[in-house]
Motif scaffolding. Structure first.
Motif, short mmCIF file in Angstrom:
data_model
loop_
_atom_site.label_atom_id
_atom_site.label_comp_id
_atom_site.label_asym_id
_atom_site.label_seq_id
_atom_site.Cartn_x
_atom_site.Cartn_y
_atom_site.Cartn_z
N ILE A 198 -4.99 -10.69 4.01
CA ILE A 198 -5.06 -11.83 4.92
C ILE A 198 -6.33 -11.70 5.76
CG2 ILE A 198 -3.91 -12.93 6.89
CD1 ILE A 198 -1.31 -11.68 5.71
N LEU A 213 -0.85 -4.64 8.58
CA LEU A 213 -2.03 -5.51 8.52
C LEU A 213 -3.31 -4.69 8.42
CD1 LEU A 213 -0.98 -8.20 11.12
CD2 LEU A 213 -1.28 -8.52 8.67
N ASN A 214 -3.33 -3.52 9.09
CA ASN A 214 -4.52 -2.67 9.01
C ASN A 214 -4.65 -1.99 7.65
OD1 ASN A 214 -5.61 -3.11 11.48
ND2 ASN A 214 -4.65 -1.35 12.47
N LEU A 215 -3.51 -1.76 7.00
CA LEU A 215 -3.54 -1.03 5.73
C LEU A 215 -3.84 -1.94 4.55
CD1 LEU A 215 -0.55 1.46 6.03
CD2 LEU A 215 -2.97 1.94 6.21
N THR A 216 -3.89 -3.24 4.77
CA THR A 216 -4.17 -4.15 3.67
C THR A 216 -5.29 -5.09 4.10
OG1 THR A 216 -2.52 -5.63 4.56
CG2 THR A 216 -1.82 -4.21 2.76
N SER A 217 -5.87 -5.77 3.12
CA SER A 217 -6.81 -6.81 3.53
C SER A 217 -6.57 -8.07 2.72
CB SER A 217 -8.26 -6.32 3.41
OG SER A 217 -8.42 -5.56 2.26
N ASN A 261 1.63 8.71 7.89
CA ASN A 261 1.50 7.35 8.42
C ASN A 261 2.69 7.00 9.30
OD1 ASN A 261 0.12 4.76 8.56
ND2 ASN A 261 1.88 3.98 7.43
N ASN A 274 0.86 -1.18 0.00
CA ASN A 274 0.00 0.00 0.00
C ASN A 274 0.89 1.23 0.00
OD1 ASN A 274 -1.70 2.16 0.59
ND2 ASN A 274 -3.04 0.89 1.86
N ASN A 280 2.18 8.57 12.57
CA ASN A 280 1.15 7.82 13.32
C ASN A 280 1.79 6.62 14.02
OD1 ASN A 280 -1.07 9.33 12.78
ND2 ASN A 280 -1.88 8.03 11.16
N ASP A 290 0.37 4.16 0.53
CA ASP A 290 0.15 5.12 1.62
C ASP A 290 1.03 4.83 2.82
OD1 ASP A 290 -1.75 6.67 0.39
OD2 ASP A 290 -3.35 5.26 0.88
N THR A 317 3.99 7.25 3.53
CA THR A 317 3.76 8.68 3.69
C THR A 317 4.25 9.15 5.06
OG1 THR A 317 1.56 8.23 4.51
CG2 THR A 317 1.74 8.74 2.17
N SER A 344 1.41 -4.42 12.83
CA SER A 344 -0.04 -4.27 12.91
C SER A 344 -0.53 -3.14 12.00
CB SER A 344 -0.49 -4.06 14.36
OG SER A 344 -0.01 -2.85 14.85
N ASN A 345 0.32 -2.12 11.80
CA ASN A 345 -0.03 -1.05 10.87
C ASN A 345 -0.21 -1.59 9.46
OD1 ASN A 345 1.59 1.36 9.02
ND2 ASN A 345 -0.26 1.91 10.13
N VAL A 378 -8.70 -11.33 8.73
CA VAL A 378 -8.44 -10.68 10.02
C VAL A 378 -8.24 -11.69 11.14
CG1 VAL A 378 -9.41 -8.39 9.78
CG2 VAL A 378 -10.93 -10.31 10.23
#
Lengths: 333, 316
Positions: A309, A303-307, A47, A39, A50, A41, A44, A300-301, A311
């Motif tokens: 796999i 994993l949250n930014l992609t889907s 991110n 991803n 964050n 993003d 950036t 974990s970031n 959840v």
């Protein structure tokens, strides 16, 4: 008897030795490349900030934890301690903010911050005294306080949430949400704590004593190192770090609940060990701990930014990466 | 020694017959400990019920026990039976499967059993079942959002903890959204019903999706974290954040209209433990039975009816 000339390691071994030092960093770089490919993003600035801001809590605690683990100890209570400190801060600030100091919200927040630091150091020192004077295993002492701290917070909060008054939240929130030169304040503090930690570990007598105790406590005692004092200090230092992490945490949501700081102890210990500090004590690096902490939150970031796999498998990916990185930095026995 | 035993058992017998003669109800309540605000609400409402009902009915005794894990709850059920000699039980099981046998044993001893919220795997182990409506918990927000956005919009979803209860809610939500071809669920990730995790998940959603119309936070605690993440990112595309359960903070926000993002909520109040205790106690005092299934409906909370869902003294 002359020493055998085997002290010069072979080139491959030397390379392995270096890999072991940079292993976590290598792992982090690979993860970042993977994240960017998955991803765009991810790379950036926003991110990255964050992720670093989120890491600050665990990272600061992990720096303190590095000292405790290096001296051969452990602290399981840091998450519960953070929760109790957060709750106590909120109660005190609400009380002062609606009472005598209502006109000076900045002073109220200042007192809250002071309380966090003092409570942290005091809790840590109590751990240290119970371990050294009381001669109880650190695992047991902190397992006990893990339960005590969280139970007291739950009792104070009546099982619900303790929430900071609105006017105080407005005054306090820049501590988490504010930025200096574009970099959020928690990140600055994280960097500062890490630098001070590295300085303390590598450039002072205290740091050398911690390493000596972790390598061999008995020998350290014979070398006239004040083992009990140093150990107590490492725990007080960790407590102080928990206090710093908490004073950054409270302005984020302005509340403390019984789920505050849940499992932080495991994350902090994982960051320390992934970063190359031996769980049995003796050797370690503050820099490695910092990388370890960032690595954990980057996973974990991503994993949250992609889907890609399910959840349901997130925890499995995290576990897998931790094991691979630990493999990269394993020490030669 | 033998004589002593005789005397004790005789007096116990006398006591129990006495108790029976007066038609007394000893009601045991077994619930989870307060570990987050929802369970804190359960504990608070259970104690409210005890206070109120014992005052009204001198023949009633309510014993509230909390447990922090399934095995502890199983032990507690045995204690309630043998030590406290209960003849009615209201139980909020930790897990369905592992508490079915312990509850069945209590029922086998002649205790009237009402199960709350989480159904047992074998329904013959219970006399009555009282629960909230998890399907409506997911369905109502979906219908509300579809209406607000005229059947068009991008939604991100936060889920709780992987459980059957969470699946039920999510499936119901998904089912409604699917009937609107122009509505899309961008992603659904777990926020573990807690503020901090919800904050992180929402931050990453905001990084990943440049346009979001609405958030189904599926829990009022998670909505708190979501709102903080949105205000930090200064995003203005999001028009609605829908929580769930009707925590007092969220209900107050709706009542006062103090946050333009929070306009509605769905009730799933821990008060159902109060209802279950009251229904069971009053039925048993009269020797009556409860209907096999009582579903406490989940209702859409908006500004118009928010007042009746606001309990300022409850921790939830």
């Amino acid at each position: 008897m002359p020493l055998a000339p085997t002290e010069t390691p072979r080139a491959s071994l030397r390379w392995l030795g270096k890999l072991h030092a940079v292993g976590p960093l290598l792992g982090l770089l690979v993860l970042c490349v993977a994240g960017t490919l998955l991803n765009s993003d991810f790379a950036t600035f926003d991110n990255m900030m964050n992720v670093l801001t989120r890491t600050a809590f665990i990272g600061i605690i992990a720096v303190g934890m590095t000292f405790v683990i290096m001296s051969g100890g452990i602290d399981l209570s840091v998450g519960s301690m953070a929760a109790l400190i957060a709750g106590s801060m909120i109660l005190l600030m609400n009380k002062l903010g609606t009472g005598t100091l209502a006109a000076h919200p900045v002073a109220v927040v200042g007192l809250g911050i002071t309380l966090a630091l003092v409570l942290g150091a005091v809790f840590g020192a109590i751990h240290g005294l119970l371990i050294t004077r009381g001669r109880i295993e650190p695992f047991i002492v902190t397992l006990g306080t893990l339960g005590i701290f969280r139970a007291v917070l739950t009792w104070l909060a009546d099982g619900g949430a303790l929430t900071l008054e609105n006017t105080l939240t407005d005054v306090y929130s820049p501590v988490y949400y504010g930025a200096v030169l574009g970099v959020p304040i928690p990140v600055w503090i994280f960097v500062l704590v890490a630098l001070l930690g590295a300085l303390l570990l590598n450039r002072t007598a205290f740091g050398r004593h911690v390493q000596a105790i972790g390598s061999n406590e008995q020998v350290a005692r014979y070398a006239a190192i004040r083992v009990d004092l140093v150990k107590t200090l490492t725990h007080a230092l960790l407590g102080l770090c928990v206090g710093i992490a908490t004073l950054l945490y409270v302005p984020r949501l302005g509340s403390a609940t019984p789920t505050t700081g849940l499992l932080w102890e495991l994350e902090a210990i994982a960051a320390v060990v992934v970063g190359g500090t031996a769980l049995k004590g003796g050797e370690g690096r503050v820099f490695g701990t910092v990388i370890g902490a960032i690595l954990l939150s980057v996973i974990s970031n991503i994993l949250n930014l992609t889907s890609i796999i399910s959840v349901y498998l997130n925890a499995a990916v995290q576990g897998g990466v931790i094991i691979v990185v630990a493999f990269l930095q394993r020490s030669r026995r | 020694m033998k004589r002593l035993m005789c005397v004790i058992s005789a007096s116990l017998l006398a006591l129990s017959t006495l108790a029976h003669a007066a038609e007394k109800v000893t009601l045991g309540v077994s619930i989870p400990t307060a570990t987050h605000s929802f369970t804190a609400g359960i504990v608070w409402w259970a104690n409210e019920a005890k206070k109120e009902l014992e005052k009204q009915h001198p023949d009633l005794k309510v014993i509230v026990k909390t447990a922090s894990a399934a095995p502890e709850q199983a032990n507690q059920l045995q204690d309630l039976l043998t030590v406290n000699k209960i003849n009615a039980l209201v139980v909020f099981p930790f897990e369905s499967a592992s508490l079915t046998k312990p509850v069945a044993q209590v029922k086998a001893k002649g205790v009237y059993v009402t199960v709350v919220d989480r159904g047992l795997t074998d329904t013959s182990a219970q006399d009555a079942y009282v629960a909230g409506d998890n399907t409506a918990f997911g369905k109502l927000p979906a219908e509300y959002l579809a209406k607000q956005f005229n059947g068009k919009g991008d939604i991100v979803v936060l889920r709780g903890i992987p459980t059957t209860l969470d699946n039920e809610r999510f499936d119901a939500f998904n089912g409604v959204i699917k009937t609107h071809p122009d509505m899309k669920i961008l992603d659904a990730k777990y926020g573990n019903w807690n503020r901090d995790d919800a904050f992180k998940v929402m931050q990453d959603y905001l990084t990943r999706f440049k346009h979001i119309d609405a958030v189904w936070a599926a829990d009022d605690d998670m909505a708190v974290g979501v709102l903080k993440a949105i205000s930090q990112a200064k995003r203005t595309d999001i028009k609605e954040v829908f929580g769930g359960a009707g925590a007092k903070g969220a209900v107050k926000t709706i009542m006062d209209g103090s946050n333009p993002l929070i306009k509605a909520d769905v009730s799933y109040s821990p008060k159902f433990i109060y209802d279950a205790i009251k229904l069971t106690a009053e039925a048993r005092l009269k020797g009556e039975k409860l209907p096999a299934n009582t579903i406490i409906p989940s209702v859409l909370i908006t500004k118009d009816n928010a007042k009746q869902f606001y309990f300022p003294d409850s921790p939830f």
